[in-house]
Design a protein around this motif. Structure first.
Motif, PDB file in Angstrom:
ATOM      1  N   SER A   1     -12.150  99.592  11.386  1.00 25.23           N
ATOM      2  CA  SER A   1     -10.810  99.319  11.892  1.00 25.23           C
ATOM      3  C   SER A   1      -9.979 100.586  11.996  1.00 25.23           C
ATOM      4  CB  SER A   1     -10.069  98.350  10.956  1.00 25.23           C
ATOM      5  OG  SER A   1     -10.893  97.286  10.562  1.00 25.23           O
ATOM      6  N   CYS A   2      -8.950 100.513  12.807  1.00 30.27           N
ATOM      7  CA  CYS A   2      -7.919 101.539  12.820  1.00 30.27           C
ATOM      8  C   CYS A   2      -6.605 100.856  13.176  1.00 30.27           C
ATOM      9  CB  CYS A   2      -8.237 102.674  13.790  1.00 30.27           C
ATOM     10  SG  CYS A   2      -8.238 102.198  15.538  1.00 30.27           S
ATOM     11  N   GLY A   3      -5.516 101.600  13.110  1.00 28.81           N
ATOM     12  CA  GLY A   3      -4.228 101.005  13.405  1.00 28.81           C
ATOM     13  C   GLY A   3      -3.323 101.987  14.112  1.00 28.81           C
ATOM     14  N   ILE A   4      -2.216 101.476  14.631  1.00 25.76           N
ATOM     15  CA  ILE A   4      -1.265 102.352  15.297  1.00 25.76           C
ATOM     16  C   ILE A   4       0.140 101.754  15.201  1.00 25.76           C
ATOM     17  CG2 ILE A   4      -1.790 101.270  17.526  1.00 25.76           C
ATOM     18  CD1 ILE A   4      -1.146 104.017  18.830  1.00 25.76           C
ATOM     19  N   HIS A   5       1.085 102.629  14.887  1.00 23.26           N
ATOM     20  CA  HIS A   5       2.499 102.269  14.927  1.00 23.26           C
ATOM     21  C   HIS A   5       3.085 102.989  16.136  1.00 23.26           C
ATOM     22  CE1 HIS A   5       2.664 100.212  11.024  1.00 23.26           C
ATOM     23  NE2 HIS A   5       1.716 101.074  10.687  1.00 23.26           N
ATOM     24  N   SER A   6       3.240 102.244  17.220  1.00 23.42           N
ATOM     25  CA  SER A   6       3.721 102.790  18.480  1.00 23.42           C
ATOM     26  C   SER A   6       4.239 101.642  19.334  1.00 23.42           C
ATOM     27  CB  SER A   6       2.597 103.510  19.234  1.00 23.42           C
ATOM     28  OG  SER A   6       3.020 103.927  20.520  1.00 23.42           O
ATOM     29  N   THR A   7       5.194 101.942  20.223  1.00 23.93           N
ATOM     30  CA  THR A   7       5.646 100.940  21.190  1.00 23.93           C
ATOM     31  C   THR A   7       5.114 101.251  22.586  1.00 23.93           C
ATOM     32  OG1 THR A   7       7.686 102.192  21.590  1.00 23.93           O
ATOM     33  CG2 THR A   7       7.755 100.491  19.879  1.00 23.93           C
ATOM     34  N   ASP A   8       4.226 102.245  22.682  1.00 25.71           N
ATOM     35  CA  ASP A   8       3.658 102.670  23.950  1.00 25.71           C
ATOM     36  C   ASP A   8       2.327 101.944  24.170  1.00 25.71           C
ATOM     37  OD1 ASP A   8       2.304 104.051  26.009  1.00 25.71           O
ATOM     38  OD2 ASP A   8       3.408 105.898  25.595  1.00 25.71           O
ATOM     39  N   ASP A   9       2.317 100.947  25.051  1.00 26.14           N
ATOM     40  CA  ASP A   9       1.113 100.150  25.270  1.00 26.14           C
ATOM     41  C   ASP A   9      -0.051 100.974  25.814  1.00 26.14           C
ATOM     42  OD1 ASP A   9       2.237  97.820  24.321  1.00 26.14           O
ATOM     43  OD2 ASP A   9       2.835  97.084  26.298  1.00 26.14           O
ATOM     44  N   ALA A  10       0.246 102.016  26.592  1.00 27.53           N
ATOM     45  CA  ALA A  10      -0.822 102.864  27.123  1.00 27.53           C
ATOM     46  C   ALA A  10      -1.542 103.583  25.988  1.00 27.53           C
ATOM     47  CB  ALA A  10      -0.251 103.870  28.115  1.00 27.53           C
ATOM     48  N   ARG A  11      -0.794 104.048  25.011  1.00 27.33           N
ATOM     49  CA  ARG A  11      -1.413 104.714  23.859  1.00 27.33           C
ATOM     50  C   ARG A  11      -2.229 103.729  23.036  1.00 27.33           C
ATOM     51  NH1 ARG A  11       3.705 108.422  21.683  1.00 27.33           N
ATOM     52  NH2 ARG A  11       3.637 109.989  23.361  1.00 27.33           N
TER      53      ARG A  11
ATOM     54  N   LEU B   1      -6.290 104.114  22.373  1.00 28.93           N
ATOM     55  CA  LEU B   1      -6.910 104.141  21.044  1.00 28.93           C
ATOM     56  C   LEU B   1      -8.021 103.111  20.946  1.00 28.93           C
ATOM     57  CD1 LEU B   1      -6.869 105.181  18.081  1.00 28.93           C
ATOM     58  CD2 LEU B   1      -5.217 103.350  17.597  1.00 28.93           C
ATOM     59  N   ALA B   2      -7.763 101.913  21.462  1.00 28.25           N
ATOM     60  CA  ALA B   2      -8.763 100.850  21.404  1.00 28.25           C
ATOM     61  C   ALA B   2      -9.982 101.157  22.274  1.00 28.25           C
ATOM     62  CB  ALA B   2      -8.138  99.527  21.826  1.00 28.25           C
ATOM     63  N   LEU B   3      -9.738 101.761  23.450  1.00 25.79           N
ATOM     64  CA  LEU B   3     -10.837 102.065  24.367  1.00 25.79           C
ATOM     65  C   LEU B   3     -11.734 103.183  23.864  1.00 25.79           C
ATOM     66  CD1 LEU B   3      -8.988 101.902  27.815  1.00 25.79           C
ATOM     67  CD2 LEU B   3     -10.801 100.358  27.041  1.00 25.79           C
ATOM     68  N   GLU B   4     -11.168 104.141  23.168  1.00 25.25           N
ATOM     69  CA  GLU B   4     -11.898 105.379  22.897  1.00 25.25           C
ATOM     70  C   GLU B   4     -12.410 105.510  21.463  1.00 25.25           C
ATOM     71  OE1 GLU B   4      -9.744 108.795  24.301  1.00 25.25           O
ATOM     72  OE2 GLU B   4      -9.362 107.902  26.273  1.00 25.25           O
ATOM     73  N   THR B   5     -12.178 104.509  20.614  1.00 24.85           N
ATOM     74  CA  THR B   5     -12.683 104.592  19.239  1.00 24.85           C
ATOM     75  C   THR B   5     -13.750 103.537  18.991  1.00 24.85           C
ATOM     76  OG1 THR B   5     -10.888 103.140  18.474  1.00 24.85           O
ATOM     77  CG2 THR B   5     -10.538 105.527  18.301  1.00 24.85           C
ATOM     78  N   LYS B   6     -14.636 103.826  18.061  1.00 28.79           N
ATOM     79  CA  LYS B   6     -15.683 102.880  17.665  1.00 28.79           C
ATOM     80  C   LYS B   6     -15.151 102.035  16.508  1.00 28.79           C
ATOM     81  CE  LYS B   6     -19.322 106.143  18.970  1.00 28.79           C
ATOM     82  NZ  LYS B   6     -20.428 107.008  18.466  1.00 28.79           N
ATOM     83  N   THR B   7     -14.230 101.151  16.841  1.00 34.68           N
ATOM     84  CA  THR B   7     -13.622 100.292  15.833  1.00 34.68           C
ATOM     85  C   THR B   7     -13.600  98.854  16.339  1.00 34.68           C
ATOM     86  OG1 THR B   7     -11.444 100.882  16.733  1.00 34.68           O
ATOM     87  CG2 THR B   7     -12.175 102.066  14.773  1.00 34.68           C
ATOM     88  N   SER B   8     -13.744  97.915  15.409  1.00 33.28           N
ATOM     89  CA  SER B   8     -13.784  96.497  15.786  1.00 33.28           C
ATOM     90  C   SER B   8     -12.408  95.856  15.829  1.00 33.28           C
ATOM     91  CB  SER B   8     -14.666  95.726  14.788  1.00 33.28           C
ATOM     92  OG  SER B   8     -15.992  96.210  14.819  1.00 33.28           O
ATOM     93  N   ARG B   9     -11.426  96.477  15.201  1.00 27.05           N
ATOM     94  CA  ARG B   9     -10.066  95.950  15.175  1.00 27.05           C
ATOM     95  C   ARG B   9      -9.079  97.101  15.305  1.00 27.05           C
ATOM     96  NH1 ARG B   9     -13.412  92.948  12.220  1.00 27.05           N
ATOM     97  NH2 ARG B   9     -13.859  94.901  11.153  1.00 27.05           N
ATOM     98  N   VAL B  10      -8.007  96.900  16.060  1.00 26.88           N
ATOM     99  CA  VAL B  10      -6.912  97.865  16.162  1.00 26.88           C
ATOM    100  C   VAL B  10      -5.631  97.106  15.813  1.00 26.88           C
ATOM    101  CG1 VAL B  10      -5.621  99.435  17.644  1.00 26.88           C
ATOM    102  CG2 VAL B  10      -8.112  99.219  17.932  1.00 26.88           C
ATOM    103  N   ILE B  11      -5.050  97.430  14.690  1.00 27.67           N
ATOM    104  CA  ILE B  11      -3.876  96.717  14.185  1.00 27.67           C
ATOM    105  C   ILE B  11      -2.614  97.447  14.635  1.00 27.67           C
ATOM    106  CG2 ILE B  11      -2.706  95.866  12.129  1.00 27.67           C
ATOM    107  CD1 ILE B  11      -5.432  94.549  12.757  1.00 27.67           C
ATOM    108  N   VAL B  12      -1.735  96.732  15.309  1.00 24.37           N
ATOM    109  CA  VAL B  12      -0.555  97.331  15.942  1.00 24.37           C
ATOM    110  C   VAL B  12       0.729  96.969  15.181  1.00 24.37           C
ATOM    111  CG1 VAL B  12       0.791  97.499  18.068  1.00 24.37           C
ATOM    112  CG2 VAL B  12      -1.705  97.220  18.186  1.00 24.37           C
ATOM    113  N   ARG B  13       1.425  97.984  14.704  1.00 22.81           N
ATOM    114  CA  ARG B  13       2.739  97.857  14.060  1.00 22.81           C
ATOM    115  C   ARG B  13       2.753  96.805  12.943  1.00 22.81           C
ATOM    116  NH1 ARG B  13       3.998  97.903  19.504  1.00 22.81           N
ATOM    117  NH2 ARG B  13       4.649  95.709  19.449  1.00 22.81           N
TER     118      ARG B  13
END
Length: 499
Positions: free
Chosen positions: A396-406, A410-422
Motif C-alpha cells: 500500500s501507499c497513500g497520499i495527502h493531496s487535492t490534485d486528482d492528477a497526482r 501515484l496509483a498508475l506508477e507504483t506497485k501497490t494494491s491500495r492507494v489511500i487518499v487523505r
C-alpha cells in the motif's frame, strides 16, 4: 436479538472461571505432529459435515452471534487487556476497538453476501453460480493481532460453511485460546458443533506446517516466513505481504489536519499493524512547516546522533527487534538511551535514501516514522517506488493531496494494491466506514508481494464456486465483430510463411 441476549448470558456465566491453558477439545497426549493435527482435522471434518447442511440464515446466526458476543464491552476489554499483558505489544484501547467496532463493521459488510447455495444468476449469459465450502481452513494467527484474527477467520469461515483450526503464535497463545473458547461456547449455545473452531494448544512451527499440509486451504497472516511456508505447504493459501506504507504529503492540503491524520494512522495499536504509516515523503516547500505540525500532533524529531542510537536497537541481525515492536515510545527511547518527553506519541527520523544501506526505509512495526523531502512530484513517486521495492512491494501507499492528477499518477506508477487518499493510512487501509474498501484483517499484495490476490481478503475468498452453464440462442459472430475496431489494422498485418 433475544436469542443473542440469552446466549450471551450463558456464555458470560461460563467465562467467570480461569482462562484455558490448552485448546478446548484438544487432547494433551504424546504423539507425532502428524497424528496430533490429524486428530484436530478429523473432529473438524465431522463438525463441518453438519455445518454443510445449514441454511444461509443458520450460518448467519452463528457468525453474528460470535461477533456480537465478543463485541460486548466488558468481554472485549478483558480480551484486549489479556492480549496486552501477554504480548506487551500494542494498546488496550486499540485492541478493544477491533472487537467492539471493527468486527461489527466487517460483519455489517459480509452479511449482505450470499455464501450458501445459489449466490448469483446471470440470465443474459445463462450462468448460475453456487457457493461451496473449502472444508477445513488452517488459520494462522499473529501475535500482533491475536485477539481479532481468530474471530475474523472463524466468522468468515463459518459463514461459508467451513470448519476452522487456529494456529496461534507461541507468544500470544493464551489470548487466542481464550477467544477460541468463547467462540466454541457461542456455538454450543446455538446447538452447533463446537469443533467448527479449534486451536492448537502448544503452537510450534512444525505443528503449523503440519496443519497447513492437512487442511484444505490456509488463511495466512503472520511473519513473511510463515506466509512462505503456507504457499509451500502443498495446499492452496491466501497470504499477505510485508507492509511498509509510504505516504506523500503535497502543498495542496491543510498541514495541521494532515499531521493529525498521520498521528492517528501511525499510533493505532502502537503501530503493530502492517498498514501503519512507515514513511512520509513531503514536498520541500512545506517540509519544515509540516514537521512543526507533526511536533504539535505529538511527534519527537530525532537528531542525527539519536537516529544512530535508534538504528542500533530497532534491528538485531538484520531483523526488527521484538523489544521495539508495538512498544510505547518511552520503552523505545529508553532502549536507545535518548531523552524523549513523556507526552510524545511517536518518533520521527529524517532520511534521504532507500535500500539496505538505509534501514529506516524499511518496515519498522514501531512508533518510528521516517521523513523524506521531495522537490518534483516525479521525485516523490520515484521515492515511493524505491522504498517499496526495498520493503513492502505490492502492499500500500497513500497520499495527502487535492490534485486528482497526482493521485492517479501515484496509483498508475507504483506497485501497490491500495492507494489511500487523505485518510489515516493505518486506520483506513483495511477498510473503514469512510471508504469503500472491504473491511478486513488480511491484505493481499498481489504477485508483487508474493500473494494470490491484490485486494483486501474478505468473504468471497472463503468459498469455492460451481457454475452452471446453460445453452444460449446465439451464433458465432464474424471476424469483424470478433476483432471490432481493431479488425482493419489486424487484417493488414503480413508475415512471411515460416517466419
Amino acid at each position: 436479538m433475544h436469542i443473542l441476549v440469552d446466549m450471551l448470558t450463558d456464555v458470560s456465566h461460563a467465562l467467570q472461571g480461569e482462562e484455558p491453558d490448552r485448546a478446548p477439545g484438544e487432547k494433551m497426549y504424546e504423539s507425532t505432529d502428524h497424528d496430533h493435527i490429524a486428530n484436530l482435522v478429523e473432529k473438524a471434518r465431522q463438525a463441518q459435515a453438519v455445518l454443510n447442511t445449514y441454511t444461509q440464515e443458520q450460518v448467519d446466526l452463528l457468525a453474528g452471534a460470535i461477533v456480537y458476543t465478543l463485541a460486548r464491552p466488558d468481554l472485549a476489554s478483558r480480551i484486549a487487556t489479556m492480549a496486552y499483558d501477554e504480548t506487551k505489544m500494542g494498546l488496550v484501547d486499540s485492541k478493544r476497538a477491533k472487537l467492539t467496532h471493527k468486527m461489527p463493521a466487517i460483519f455489517h459488510d459480509i452479511r449482505k453476501e450470499k455464501t450458501v447455495g445459489v449466490i448469483d444468476h446471470d440470465a443474459e449469459n445463462g450462468i448460475t453460480t453456487i457457493a461451496k465450502p473449502y472444508g477445513v481452513i488452517a488459520a494462522l494467527v499473529p501475535s500482533t493481532n491475536c485477539e481479532a484474527t481468530p474471530i475474523f477467520k472463524s466468522v468468515l469461515g463459518i459463514r461459508a460453511r467451513n470448519a476452522v483450526i487456529c494456529a496461534p503464535h507461541p507468544a500470544s497463545k493464551k489470548t487466542t485460546l481464550f477467544v477460541v473458547d468463547v467462540i466454541r461456547q457461542v456455538l454450543r449455545s446455538l446447538d452447533a458443533p463446537e469443533d467448527l473452531v479449534q486451536c492448537i494448544a502448544t503452537p510450534s512451527k512444525s505443528l503449523a506446517a503440519e496443519l497447513m499440509a492437512q487442511c484444505d486451504v490456509t488463511m495466512a497472516t503472520g511473519s513473511g516466513d510463515m506466509v512462505k511456508a503456507a504457499y509451500s505447504s502443498g495446499k492452496p493459501a491466501y497470504g499477505v505481504g510485508v507492509g511498509n506504507a509510504v505516504v506523500i504529503v503535497d502543498e495542496t492540503v491543510d498541514l495541521a489536519a494532515t499531521a493529525d491524520k498521520i498521528r492517528i494512522g501511525k499510533t493505532g495499536d502502537n503501530a503493530s499493524g502492517c498498514s501503519a504509516e512507515n514513511s512520509i515523503v513531503v514536498q520541500a516547500s512545506i517540509y519544515d512547516g509540516f514537521l512543526r505540525e507533526l511536533e504539535k500532533a505529538g511527534a519527537y524529531i530525532a537528531n542525527a546522533e539519536e537516529k544512530a542510537k535508534l538504528q542500533a536497537v530497532i534491528w538485531e541481525d538484520g531483523h526488527i527487534s521484538r523489544k521495539v515492536v508495538a512498544r510505547p515510545v518511552s520503552e523505545i527511547a529508553a532502549l536507545a538511551g535518548i531523552d524523549v518527553a513523556a507526552d510524545r506519541k511517536f518518533i520521527i527520523v529524517q532520511e534521504t535514501g532507500a535500500g539496505a544501506e538505509y534501514p529506516f526505509s524499511g518496515e519498522k512495526l514501531s512508533l518510528v516514522l521516517t521523513a523524506y523531502k521531495y522537490d518534483s512530484f516525479d521525485d516523490a513517486v520515484a521515492m515511493v517506488t524505491a522504498i517499496t521495492d526495498y520493503s513492502g512491494s505490492g502492499h500500500s501507499c497513500g497520499i495527502h493531496s487535492t490534485d486528482d492528477a497526482r493521485i492517479l499518477k501515484l496509483a498508475l506508477e507504483t506497485k501497490t494494491s491500495r492507494v489511500i487518499v487523505r485518510q489515516p493510512h493505518g486506520a483506513a487501509n483495511s477498510g473503514s466506514w469512510t471508504n469503500g474498501l472491504a473491511k478486513t484483517f488480511s491484505l493481499g499484495c498481489g504477485s508483487w508481494g508474493g500473494n494470490a490476490v491484490s485486494e483486501n481478503v474478505t468473504q468471497k475468498h472463503y468459498y469455492n464456486t460451481t457454475r452452471i452453464a446453460k445453452p444460449l440462442d446465439r451464433s458465432e459472430p464474424d471476424e469483424a465483430a470478433i476483432y471490432g475496431p481493431l479488425f482493419d489494422k489486424i487484417a493488414a498485418v503480413r508475415i512471411e510463411a515460416g517466419a
